[in-house]
Design a protein around this motif. Structure first.
Motif, PDB file in Angstrom:
ATOM      1  N   MET A  46       0.787  -1.225   0.000  1.00 28.75           N
ATOM      2  CA  MET A  46       0.000   0.000   0.000  1.00 28.75           C
ATOM      3  C   MET A  46       0.823   1.281   0.000  1.00 28.75           C
ATOM      4  N   ASP A  47       2.102   1.210   0.375  1.00 26.03           N
ATOM      5  CA  ASP A  47       2.887   2.449   0.451  1.00 26.03           C
ATOM      6  C   ASP A  47       4.391   2.258   0.273  1.00 26.03           C
ATOM      7  N   GLY A  48       4.842   1.042   0.087  1.00 22.13           N
ATOM      8  CA  GLY A  48       6.261   0.792  -0.104  1.00 22.13           C
ATOM      9  C   GLY A  48       7.088   0.842   1.159  1.00 22.13           C
ATOM     10  N   SER A  49       6.456   0.755   2.328  1.00 22.35           N
ATOM     11  CA  SER A  49       7.169   0.900   3.599  1.00 22.35           C
ATOM     12  C   SER A  49       7.924  -0.359   4.025  1.00 22.35           C
ATOM     13  N   VAL A  50       7.587  -1.503   3.410  1.00 16.46           N
ATOM     14  CA  VAL A  50       8.230  -2.773   3.774  1.00 16.46           C
ATOM     15  C   VAL A  50       8.969  -3.346   2.566  1.00 16.46           C
ATOM     16  N   ASN A  51      10.183  -3.816   2.795  1.00 12.40           N
ATOM     17  CA  ASN A  51      10.983  -4.455   1.750  1.00 12.40           C
ATOM     18  C   ASN A  51      10.500  -5.890   1.539  1.00 12.40           C
ATOM     19  N   PHE A  52      10.062  -6.221   0.324  1.00 15.26           N
ATOM     20  CA  PHE A  52       9.575  -7.567   0.021  1.00 15.26           C
ATOM     21  C   PHE A  52      10.611  -8.415  -0.716  1.00 15.26           C
ATOM     22  N   TYR A  53      11.787  -7.879  -0.979  1.00 19.17           N
ATOM     23  CA  TYR A  53      12.856  -8.675  -1.603  1.00 19.17           C
ATOM     24  C   TYR A  53      13.604  -9.383  -0.493  1.00 19.17           C
ATOM     25  N   ARG A  54      13.083 -10.538  -0.097  1.00 18.60           N
ATOM     26  CA  ARG A  54      13.530 -11.228   1.114  1.00 18.60           C
ATOM     27  C   ARG A  54      13.826 -12.700   0.843  1.00 18.60           C
ATOM     28  N   PRO A  55      14.580 -13.335   1.744  1.00 22.27           N
ATOM     29  CA  PRO A  55      14.941 -14.740   1.561  1.00 22.27           C
ATOM     30  C   PRO A  55      13.798 -15.693   1.916  1.00 22.27           C
ATOM     31  N   TRP A  56      14.031 -16.954   1.642  1.00 29.18           N
ATOM     32  CA  TRP A  56      13.044 -18.018   1.837  1.00 29.18           C
ATOM     33  C   TRP A  56      12.475 -18.052   3.253  1.00 29.18           C
ATOM     34  N   ASP A  57      13.341 -18.001   4.247  1.00 28.45           N
ATOM     35  CA  ASP A  57      12.872 -18.123   5.630  1.00 28.45           C
ATOM     36  C   ASP A  57      11.882 -17.024   5.996  1.00 28.45           C
ATOM     37  N   ASP A  58      12.063 -15.821   5.472  1.00 26.81           N
ATOM     38  CA  ASP A  58      11.137 -14.721   5.745  1.00 26.81           C
ATOM     39  C   ASP A  58       9.769 -14.993   5.123  1.00 26.81           C
ATOM     40  N   TYR A  59       9.773 -15.477   3.880  1.00 21.23           N
ATOM     41  CA  TYR A  59       8.497 -15.779   3.228  1.00 21.23           C
ATOM     42  C   TYR A  59       7.817 -16.986   3.875  1.00 21.23           C
ATOM     43  N   LYS A  60       8.592 -17.867   4.425  1.00 27.24           N
ATOM     44  CA  LYS A  60       8.017 -19.027   5.111  1.00 27.24           C
ATOM     45  C   LYS A  60       7.304 -18.615   6.394  1.00 27.24           C
ATOM     46  N   THR A  61       7.941 -17.766   7.201  1.00 28.51           N
ATOM     47  CA  THR A  61       7.395 -17.417   8.518  1.00 28.51           C
ATOM     48  C   THR A  61       6.558 -16.149   8.516  1.00 28.51           C
ATOM     49  N   ASN A 119       3.244  -9.803 -10.199  1.00 27.10           N
ATOM     50  CA  ASN A 119       4.439  -9.718  -9.348  1.00 27.10           C
ATOM     51  C   ASN A 119       4.105  -8.888  -8.107  1.00 27.10           C
ATOM     52  N   PRO A 120       3.132  -9.330  -7.294  1.00 26.40           N
ATOM     53  CA  PRO A 120       2.643  -8.516  -6.186  1.00 26.40           C
ATOM     54  C   PRO A 120       3.688  -8.207  -5.124  1.00 26.40           C
ATOM     55  N   ASN A 121       4.748  -8.998  -5.081  1.00 22.92           N
ATOM     56  CA  ASN A 121       5.797  -8.780  -4.088  1.00 22.92           C
ATOM     57  C   ASN A 121       7.050  -8.171  -4.703  1.00 22.92           C
ATOM     58  N   GLY A 122       6.874  -7.508  -5.838  1.00 24.75           N
ATOM     59  CA  GLY A 122       7.989  -6.840  -6.498  1.00 24.75           C
ATOM     60  C   GLY A 122       8.324  -5.497  -5.853  1.00 24.75           C
ATOM     61  N   VAL A 123       9.070  -4.684  -6.567  1.00 25.21           N
ATOM     62  CA  VAL A 123       9.509  -3.378  -6.052  1.00 25.21           C
ATOM     63  C   VAL A 123       8.349  -2.384  -6.100  1.00 25.21           C
ATOM     64  N   TYR A 124       8.144  -1.658  -5.017  1.00 27.69           N
ATOM     65  CA  TYR A 124       7.071  -0.661  -4.978  1.00 27.69           C
ATOM     66  C   TYR A 124       7.514   0.583  -5.746  1.00 27.69           C
ATOM     67  N   LEU A 125       6.912   0.784  -6.920  1.00 27.98           N
ATOM     68  CA  LEU A 125       7.202   1.938  -7.769  1.00 27.98           C
ATOM     69  C   LEU A 125       5.946   2.796  -7.884  1.00 27.98           C
ATOM     70  N   TRP A 126       6.034   3.867  -8.645  1.00 24.82           N
ATOM     71  CA  TRP A 126       4.901   4.790  -8.779  1.00 24.82           C
ATOM     72  C   TRP A 126       4.345   4.743 -10.195  1.00 24.82           C
ATOM     73  N   GLY A 127       3.383   3.845 -10.423  1.00 25.48           N
ATOM     74  CA  GLY A 127       2.699   3.795 -11.704  1.00 25.48           C
ATOM     75  C   GLY A 127       3.570   3.283 -12.833  1.00 25.48           C
ATOM     76  N   ALA A 128       3.397   3.903 -14.018  1.00 25.61           N
ATOM     77  CA  ALA A 128       4.117   3.475 -15.209  1.00 25.61           C
ATOM     78  C   ALA A 128       5.613   3.750 -15.050  1.00 25.61           C
ATOM     79  N   ASP A 129       6.416   2.693 -15.144  1.00 30.62           N
ATOM     80  CA  ASP A 129       7.861   2.819 -14.996  1.00 30.62           C
ATOM     81  C   ASP A 129       8.531   1.627 -15.671  1.00 30.62           C
ATOM     82  N   GLY A 130       9.072   1.856 -16.848  1.00 33.09           N
ATOM     83  CA  GLY A 130       9.720   0.800 -17.608  1.00 33.09           C
ATOM     84  C   GLY A 130      11.227   0.854 -17.543  1.00 33.09           C
TER      85      GLY A 130
END
Length: 242
Positions: free
Chosen positions: A76-91, A201-212
């Motif tokens: 919702m705002d890019g406040s959390v880093n979602f580029y994380r390792p396996w253990d983080d996504y597991k727990t 890619n819902p857990n990708g980098v939080y960007l602002w709209g159109a950005d190629g």
């Protein structure tokens, strides 16, 4: 007050509760919460997916299309880093009041005990709001790579970007289980049930709209906005099938 006194008080209260004939109800999901008290509003609640020792906070959506939704992913705002390792996504990681991922282990236990449907709500930076719904959603145990099973698409304006990921194991940058010759999680800077590679890619980098600038690394849903539009918000939520 000492810890011993505090424990004694808790035990006394529990004894009184049992003596009164009342049952201590531990909700396994947000549907249980609203079933016990239909006046509960949307917000953060504690659920117990596998019993009293499994307490976890989640955001419960009690409003969208009849409510009862347990949110397991929210951007919702890019406040959390979602580029994380396996253990983080597991727990799981993040904060239920904001951006978070509930955890693959919890998702597996939830979908093992009940039949769930999935809804994905999303919004762009122009105020457009759409959704995609799937009548069946479940996740296999870790021994099977937390494989995704999703089917029964209903279009709420978003199109179907999720079915491409059906039958895929979960992948992170340190655990590549996708169907591609490249590491999709590393290439697209996220963690997901990548195929070859993604329709969303819902857990990708939080960007602002159109950005190629870098292809398809944003929080995208291809069938609505394409690969190079990063959404303002997206949430993935489940509830038991009635």
């Amino acid at each position: 007050m000492s810890s011993v006194q505090l424990v004694s008080i808790v035990l006394v209260l529990l004894a009184l509760l049992l003596d009164s004939g009342m049952s201590l109800v531990l909700p396994t999901d947000c549907s249980d919460i609203i079933n016990n008290d239909s006046s509960r509003p949307s917000g953060v609640y504690t659920i117990y997916p596998i019993g009293s020792t499994s307490a976890v906070q989640v955001y419960c959506d009690m409003d969208s299309l009849g409510g009862r939704w347990t949110v397991f992913q929210r951007r919702m705002d890019g406040s959390v880093n979602f580029y994380r390792p396996w253990d983080d996504y597991k727990t799981g990681f993040g904060f239920a009041a904001g951006e978070y991922w509930l955890g693959l282990e919890t998702l597996f236990h939830l979908t093992l005990r009940k039949k769930y449907e999935l809804q994905v709500d999303m919004e762009d930076f122009q105020g457009g709001k759409v959704f995609a719904r799937y009548s069946s959603f479940s996740v296999d145990p870790e021994a099977f790579g937390f494989t995704l099973h999703v089917s029964g698409f209903t279009d709420g304006g978003a199109g179907d970007s999720m079915s491409f990921h059906n039958g895929q194991k979960f992948s992170t940058f340190d655990k590549d289980q996708d169907s591609s010759t490249v590491n999709c999680a590393r290439t697209y800077l996220g963690g997901f049930w990548y195929n070859d590679c993604h329709g969303t890619n819902p857990n990708g980098v939080y960007l602002w709209g159109a950005d190629g600038t870098i292809f398809a690394i944003g929080v995208s849903w291809f069938t609505w906005k394409g690969h190079d539009y990063s959404l303002k918000s997206i949430s993935m939520k489940v509830r038991p099938v009635q």
